[in-house]
Design a protein around this motif. Structure first.
Motif, mmCIF file in Angstrom:
data_model
loop_
_atom_site.group_PDB
_atom_site.id
_atom_site.type_symbol
_atom_site.label_atom_id
_atom_site.label_comp_id
_atom_site.label_asym_id
_atom_site.label_seq_id
_atom_site.Cartn_x
_atom_site.Cartn_y
_atom_site.Cartn_z
ATOM 1 N N ASP A 60 49.315 51.067 41.450
ATOM 2 C CA ASP A 60 48.175 51.959 40.758
ATOM 3 C C ASP A 60 48.768 53.349 40.540
ATOM 4 O O ASP A 60 49.719 53.649 41.122
ATOM 5 N N ALA A 61 48.344 53.832 39.348
ATOM 6 C CA ALA A 61 48.512 55.205 39.140
ATOM 7 C C ALA A 61 48.124 55.954 40.287
ATOM 8 O O ALA A 61 46.966 55.811 40.717
ATOM 9 N N ASP A 62 48.728 57.145 40.441
ATOM 10 C CA ASP A 62 48.110 58.078 41.433
ATOM 11 C C ASP A 62 46.772 58.540 41.180
ATOM 12 O O ASP A 62 45.850 58.552 42.182
ATOM 13 N N SER A 63 46.509 58.630 39.934
ATOM 14 C CA SER A 63 45.088 59.132 39.616
ATOM 15 C C SER A 63 44.173 58.344 40.224
ATOM 16 O O SER A 63 42.926 58.884 39.955
ATOM 17 N N VAL A 64 44.303 56.757 40.227
ATOM 18 C CA VAL A 64 43.264 56.108 40.554
ATOM 19 C C VAL A 64 43.493 55.595 41.834
ATOM 20 O O VAL A 64 42.625 54.780 42.385
ATOM 21 N N LYS A 65 44.480 55.816 42.695
ATOM 22 C CA LYS A 65 44.573 55.261 44.131
ATOM 23 C C LYS A 65 43.334 55.776 44.718
ATOM 24 O O LYS A 65 43.103 56.690 44.748
ATOM 25 N N GLY A 66 42.938 54.780 45.393
ATOM 26 C CA GLY A 66 41.832 54.863 46.419
ATOM 27 C C GLY A 66 40.669 54.608 45.683
ATOM 28 O O GLY A 66 39.330 54.413 46.377
ATOM 29 N N ARG A 67 40.486 54.673 44.258
ATOM 30 C CA ARG A 67 39.179 54.371 43.669
ATOM 31 C C ARG A 67 39.242 53.077 42.875
ATOM 32 O O ARG A 67 38.317 52.590 42.696
ATOM 33 N N PHE A 68 40.363 52.933 42.388
ATOM 34 C CA PHE A 68 40.433 51.507 41.565
ATOM 35 C C PHE A 68 41.184 50.468 42.235
ATOM 36 O O PHE A 68 42.064 50.782 42.897
ATOM 37 N N ALA A 69 40.795 49.349 41.720
ATOM 38 C CA ALA A 69 41.589 48.206 42.369
ATOM 39 C C ALA A 69 41.883 47.101 41.548
ATOM 40 O O ALA A 69 40.674 46.647 40.676
ATOM 41 N N ILE A 70 42.860 46.523 41.280
ATOM 42 C CA ILE A 70 43.180 45.338 40.252
ATOM 43 C C ILE A 70 43.333 44.111 41.080
ATOM 44 O O ILE A 70 43.894 44.113 42.218
ATOM 45 N N SER A 71 42.773 43.101 40.460
ATOM 46 C CA SER A 71 42.932 41.573 41.206
ATOM 47 C C SER A 71 43.091 40.734 40.247
ATOM 48 O O SER A 71 42.586 40.969 39.159
ATOM 49 N N ARG A 72 43.412 39.585 40.572
ATOM 50 C CA ARG A 72 43.372 38.419 39.467
ATOM 51 C C ARG A 72 42.838 37.138 40.117
ATOM 52 O O ARG A 72 43.171 37.018 41.277
ATOM 53 N N GLU A 73 42.263 36.380 39.257
ATOM 54 C CA GLU A 73 41.872 35.006 39.763
ATOM 55 C C GLU A 73 42.320 34.029 38.821
ATOM 56 O O GLU A 73 42.094 33.730 37.679
ATOM 57 N N ASN A 74 43.533 33.415 39.471
ATOM 58 C CA ASN A 74 44.374 32.518 38.375
ATOM 59 C C ASN A 74 43.661 31.528 38.020
ATOM 60 O O ASN A 74 43.968 30.883 36.580
ATOM 61 N N ALA A 75 43.031 30.975 38.806
ATOM 62 C CA ALA A 75 41.986 29.853 38.462
ATOM 63 C C ALA A 75 41.116 29.921 37.344
ATOM 64 O O ALA A 75 40.858 29.108 36.687
ATOM 65 N N LYS A 76 40.784 31.118 37.081
ATOM 66 C CA LYS A 76 39.767 31.434 35.782
ATOM 67 C C LYS A 76 40.664 32.269 34.889
ATOM 68 O O LYS A 76 39.956 32.786 33.985
ATOM 69 N N ASN A 77 41.952 32.322 35.055
ATOM 70 C CA ASN A 77 42.764 33.048 33.918
ATOM 71 C C ASN A 77 42.113 34.482 33.824
ATOM 72 O O ASN A 77 42.239 34.932 32.629
ATOM 73 N N THR A 78 41.689 35.212 34.727
ATOM 74 C CA THR A 78 41.222 36.368 34.501
ATOM 75 C C THR A 78 41.914 37.354 35.474
ATOM 76 O O THR A 78 41.954 37.309 36.750
ATOM 77 N N VAL A 79 41.884 38.760 35.189
ATOM 78 C CA VAL A 79 42.283 39.892 35.904
ATOM 79 C C VAL A 79 41.053 40.806 35.815
ATOM 80 O O VAL A 79 40.306 40.892 34.785
ATOM 81 N N TYR A 80 40.902 41.493 36.899
ATOM 82 C CA TYR A 80 39.825 42.564 37.163
ATOM 83 C C TYR A 80 40.427 43.701 37.406
ATOM 84 O O TYR A 80 41.288 44.116 37.961
ATOM 85 N N LEU A 81 39.497 44.830 37.007
ATOM 86 C CA LEU A 81 39.659 46.304 37.497
ATOM 87 C C LEU A 81 38.264 46.603 38.026
ATOM 88 O O LEU A 81 37.444 46.897 37.171
ATOM 89 N N GLN A 82 38.471 46.920 39.436
ATOM 90 C CA GLN A 82 37.197 47.353 40.139
ATOM 91 C C GLN A 82 37.311 48.873 40.196
ATOM 92 O O GLN A 82 38.256 49.490 40.340
ATOM 93 N N MET A 83 36.440 49.510 39.432
ATOM 94 C CA MET A 83 36.353 50.922 39.226
ATOM 95 C C MET A 83 35.350 51.630 40.018
ATOM 96 O O MET A 83 34.095 51.344 39.852
ATOM 97 N N ASN A 84 35.527 52.489 41.221
ATOM 98 C CA ASN A 84 34.819 53.029 41.858
ATOM 99 C C ASN A 84 34.746 54.525 41.831
ATOM 100 O O ASN A 84 35.669 55.040 41.617
ATOM 101 N N SER A 85 33.864 55.086 42.393
ATOM 102 C CA SER A 85 33.827 56.864 42.410
ATOM 103 C C SER A 85 34.265 57.237 41.226
ATOM 104 O O SER A 85 35.274 58.250 40.980
ATOM 105 N N LEU A 86 33.654 56.728 40.005
ATOM 106 C CA LEU A 86 34.106 57.056 38.531
ATOM 107 C C LEU A 86 33.859 58.668 38.573
ATOM 108 O O LEU A 86 32.908 59.142 38.861
#
Length: 125
Positions: A60-86
């Motif tokens: 993750d970029a330093d500017s989003v560490k601790g606030r954003f999290a990236i994950s993937r669900e390969n069975a659904k061919n999908t990647v996510y970006l969870q953004m908190n404390s926007l």
């Protein structure tokens, strides 16, 4: 040819959360490194995070560490970006990107071969 479609953008108040998704088609998703970038008006497109193929290692970029999290669900061919404390400065169009295999330049635009159309995120103060 890989197609990427982002969803989940919108308007949120500062301190709130959003989860972006990016659905991929046209390739073997598990073999792709996936990335998230943002572009604010008048600014360069900048890196937010990446998740490597299959093994799921993330950076993750330093500017989003601790606030954003990236994950993937390969069975659904999908990647996510969870953004908190926007924050208002997170306001931008968010793009997902894909690169088959390993990307040495995972934090740069030229580290990816395919891009989605983007989804707008607006954070009000």
């Amino acid at each position: 040819q890989v197609q990427l479609v982002e969803a989940g953008g919108g308007l949120v108040q500062a301190g709130g959360s959003l989860r972006l998704s990016c659905a991929a088609s046209g390739g073997t998703f598990i073999s792709y490194t996936m990335g998230w970038f943002r572009q604010a008006p008048g600014k360069e497109r900048e890196f937010d995070g990446t998740i490597r193929s299959a093994i799921g290692v993330t950076f993750d970029a330093d500017s989003v560490k601790g606030r954003f999290a990236i994950s993937r669900e390969n069975a659904k061919n999908t990647v996510y970006l969870q953004m908190n404390s926007l924050k208002p400065e997170d306001t931008a169009v968010y793009y997902c990107a894909a690169k088959k295999g390993y990307s040495a330049s995972y934090n740069r635009r030229d580290g990816y071969d395919y891009w989605g159309q983007g989804t707008q995120v607006t954070v009000s103060s």
